[in-house]
Design an enzyme around this catalytic site. Structure first.
Site, PDB file in Angstrom:
ATOM      1  N   LYS A 166       0.739  -1.008   0.053  1.00 30.90           N
ATOM      2  CA  LYS A 166       0.148  -0.001   0.021  1.00 30.90           C
ATOM      3  C   LYS A 166       0.671   1.271   0.099  1.00 30.90           C
ATOM      4  O   LYS A 166       1.848   1.151   0.615  1.00 30.90           O
ATOM      5  CB  LYS A 166      -0.849   0.015   1.123  1.00 30.90           C
ATOM      6  CG  LYS A 166      -1.976  -0.997   0.979  1.00 30.90           C
ATOM      7  CD  LYS A 166      -3.014  -0.925   0.077  1.00 30.90           C
ATOM      8  CE  LYS A 166      -4.206  -1.800   0.062  1.00 30.90           C
ATOM      9  NZ  LYS A 166      -4.997  -1.820  -0.995  1.00 30.90           N
ATOM     10  N   ASP A 191      -0.047  -0.281  -4.316  1.00 36.62           N
ATOM     11  CA  ASP A 191      -1.323   0.135  -4.703  1.00 36.62           C
ATOM     12  C   ASP A 191      -1.732   1.521  -4.167  1.00 36.62           C
ATOM     13  O   ASP A 191      -1.621   1.652  -2.828  1.00 36.62           O
ATOM     14  CB  ASP A 191      -2.308  -0.778  -4.038  1.00 36.62           C
ATOM     15  CG  ASP A 191      -3.868  -0.676  -4.540  1.00 36.62           C
ATOM     16  OD1 ASP A 191      -4.172   0.358  -5.127  1.00 36.62           O
ATOM     17  OD2 ASP A 191      -4.764  -1.390  -3.823  1.00 36.62           O
ATOM     18  N   GLU A 216      -0.987   0.358  -9.071  1.00 40.96           N
ATOM     19  CA  GLU A 216      -2.284   0.020  -8.975  1.00 40.96           C
ATOM     20  C   GLU A 216      -3.067   1.405  -8.596  1.00 40.96           C
ATOM     21  O   GLU A 216      -2.623   2.072  -7.755  1.00 40.96           O
ATOM     22  CB  GLU A 216      -2.380  -1.158  -7.988  1.00 40.96           C
ATOM     23  CG  GLU A 216      -4.150  -1.410  -8.126  1.00 40.96           C
ATOM     24  CD  GLU A 216      -4.063  -2.679  -7.023  1.00 40.96           C
ATOM     25  OE1 GLU A 216      -3.005  -3.336  -6.833  1.00 40.96           O
ATOM     26  OE2 GLU A 216      -5.183  -2.930  -6.851  1.00 40.96           O
ATOM     27  N   ASP A 241      -8.054  -0.391 -10.985  1.00 40.65           N
ATOM     28  CA  ASP A 241      -8.874  -1.346  -9.915  1.00 40.65           C
ATOM     29  C   ASP A 241     -10.180  -0.587  -9.773  1.00 40.65           C
ATOM     30  O   ASP A 241     -10.997  -0.773 -10.407  1.00 40.65           O
ATOM     31  CB  ASP A 241      -7.895  -1.188  -8.698  1.00 40.65           C
ATOM     32  CG  ASP A 241      -8.628  -1.908  -7.307  1.00 40.65           C
ATOM     33  OD1 ASP A 241      -9.955  -2.670  -7.536  1.00 40.65           O
ATOM     34  OD2 ASP A 241      -8.040  -2.140  -6.320  1.00 40.65           O
ATOM     35  N   LYS A 265     -12.399  -7.081  -9.248  1.00 36.05           N
ATOM     36  CA  LYS A 265     -13.088  -7.489  -7.910  1.00 36.05           C
ATOM     37  C   LYS A 265     -14.301  -7.982  -8.206  1.00 36.05           C
ATOM     38  O   LYS A 265     -15.172  -7.017  -8.869  1.00 36.05           O
ATOM     39  CB  LYS A 265     -12.698  -6.694  -6.990  1.00 36.05           C
ATOM     40  CG  LYS A 265     -11.473  -6.526  -6.472  1.00 36.05           C
ATOM     41  CD  LYS A 265     -11.244  -5.510  -5.479  1.00 36.05           C
ATOM     42  CE  LYS A 265      -9.798  -5.349  -4.652  1.00 36.05           C
ATOM     43  NZ  LYS A 265      -9.359  -3.839  -4.774  1.00 36.05           N
TER      44      LYS A 265
END
Ligand code: MG
Length: 372
Positions: A166, A191, A216, A241, A265
């Site tokens: 992250k 991300d 990301e 994403d 997702k």
């Protein structure tokens, strides 16, 4: 498929306490809020799950809102209907705009119900030929970079084929440089959870020199054009994403050159029906994908596992064993890691979507509704 009449719908809004808070660019969660949906047809029933989190910080949806729209609009539109396919379910709900997380709980339950009625494993129904998939290691924002380096070392030692970090203001380039210095050969990606803007292009040019597998969602959660512009300035592929909420949006992203990867997702795109269609659109355009999860219980995670077995999901998935985040999974059996081809415990195997344990469901439920 035989026509499947929906005789009963049960909805639950649950809060599942985490072992420790999950910290990202959009905030910190101490419990994962999810909507569980049970669909019944005749004597068969099955569950689906969608976990948009407690607050509308990852996406515009939140579990309380997803529960409300499910109770007030989606469940009434489906009860008593016969649904031949996931697409028919999507078509019946299409009049209600957006709300993909809310729709995903119904859609996933439909696929699980279809699997139980036909006695065909869900991953085969979806068209997968694999029986297990490799997963990666993920690390949120931690108390110190030293803590992070120790955790990354453990993950690499355990054999995880890639590590995701992250990345948010205050926990970005200096952290990433230390990780890269310490692990010069590791496969990493970051991300950003839409924590930056085009004004940060210089930052991403510096990130570009660190040889990441992808970056990301660096920019705004619903953006296409700025990502396309940033992608022209850097070599590292951008992975979308949050932006990818539908098949339509995926086509636009590809046409604009906004990404080199797509993170799919099932919750964020409205369920397995749309996830499958996005997989196919990306495959046909030569854009590889991978599957991400939302820290769901084993019910939602098992749907991610089945999806991730499709051929164009080529990067290790973000799917976590139950024990990583939960002392006790809502559902049984929990999801566990299994040995991959090299014998490292870095894979997950197919399992049918488990039912929530009734006592745990009642204990963790904040709201519920039943339609019959
Ligand atoms: Mg992400």
């Amino acid at each position: 498929f035989d026509r499947m009449k929906i005789d009963r719908v049960e909805l639950y809004h649950v809060a599942m306490p985490l072992i420790y808070p999950w910290k990202t660019a959009y905030g910190e969660d101490e419990a994962i809020h999810a909507v569980l949906c049970r669909l019944s047809s005749g004597s068969v029933d099955a569950w689906g799950e969608s976990a948009p989190f407690a607050a509308p910080c990852y996406s515009p949806e939140w579990a309380g809102g997803a529960f409300a729209v499910s109770r007030d609009w989606l469940a009434p539109a489906l009860i008593g209907q016969s649904l031949d396919s996931g697409q028919e379910l999507q078509d019946r709900l299409a009049v209600y705009k957006g709300n993909p997380f809310a729709k995903a709980a119904f859609d996933t339950a439909w696929w699980s119900l279809q699997s139980r009625i036909t006695n065909i494993p869900l991953h085969r129904l979806l068209g997968a030929t694999r029986d297990q998939v490799v997963v990666g290691a993920d690390f949120g924002v931690m108390d110190s970079v030293d803590d992070l380096l120790a955790s990354v070392a453990e993950a690499i030692e355990a054999g995880f084929p890639r590590v995701k970090l992250k990345f948010r203001p205050g926990w970005d380039l200096p952290m990433l440089r230390r990780v890269r210095e310490t692990f010069p050969d590791g496969v990493f990606h970051i991300d950003c959870n839409s924590g930056y803007t085009l004004a940060d292009q210089k930052l991403f040019e510096q990130v570009d020199e660190l040889g990441l597998a992808m970056i990301e969602q660096p920019l705004q959660h619903d953006d296409l054009l700025d990502h396309a512009r940033l992608q022209q300035e850097i070599e590292t592929p951008i992975c979308l994403d949050e932006t990818i909420v539908s098949v339509h949006r995926t086509r636009q992203a590809i046409q604009l050159g906004a990404c080199g990867w797509v993170n799919v997702k099932p919750g964020r795109v409205g369920g397995l029906t749309n996830a499958l269609a996005i997989h196919d659109v990306c495959r046909d355009a030569g854009i590889p994908c991978w599957v991400g999860g939302m820290l769901e219980s084993a019910t939602g995670a098992a749907a991610c596992v089945a999806l991730a077995m499709l051929d164009n999901f080529t990067y290790p998935a973000d799917i976590f064993p139950s024990a990583r985040f939960y002392h006790e999974d809502l559902s049984d059996p929990p999801l566990s890691l299994v040995p991959d081809e090299r014998g490292h415990p870095c894979a997950v195997a197919y399992q049918a979507l488990p039912d929530p344990v009734p006592e745990r469901l009642q204990r963790l439920a904040l709201q519920q509704a039943t339609f019959a």
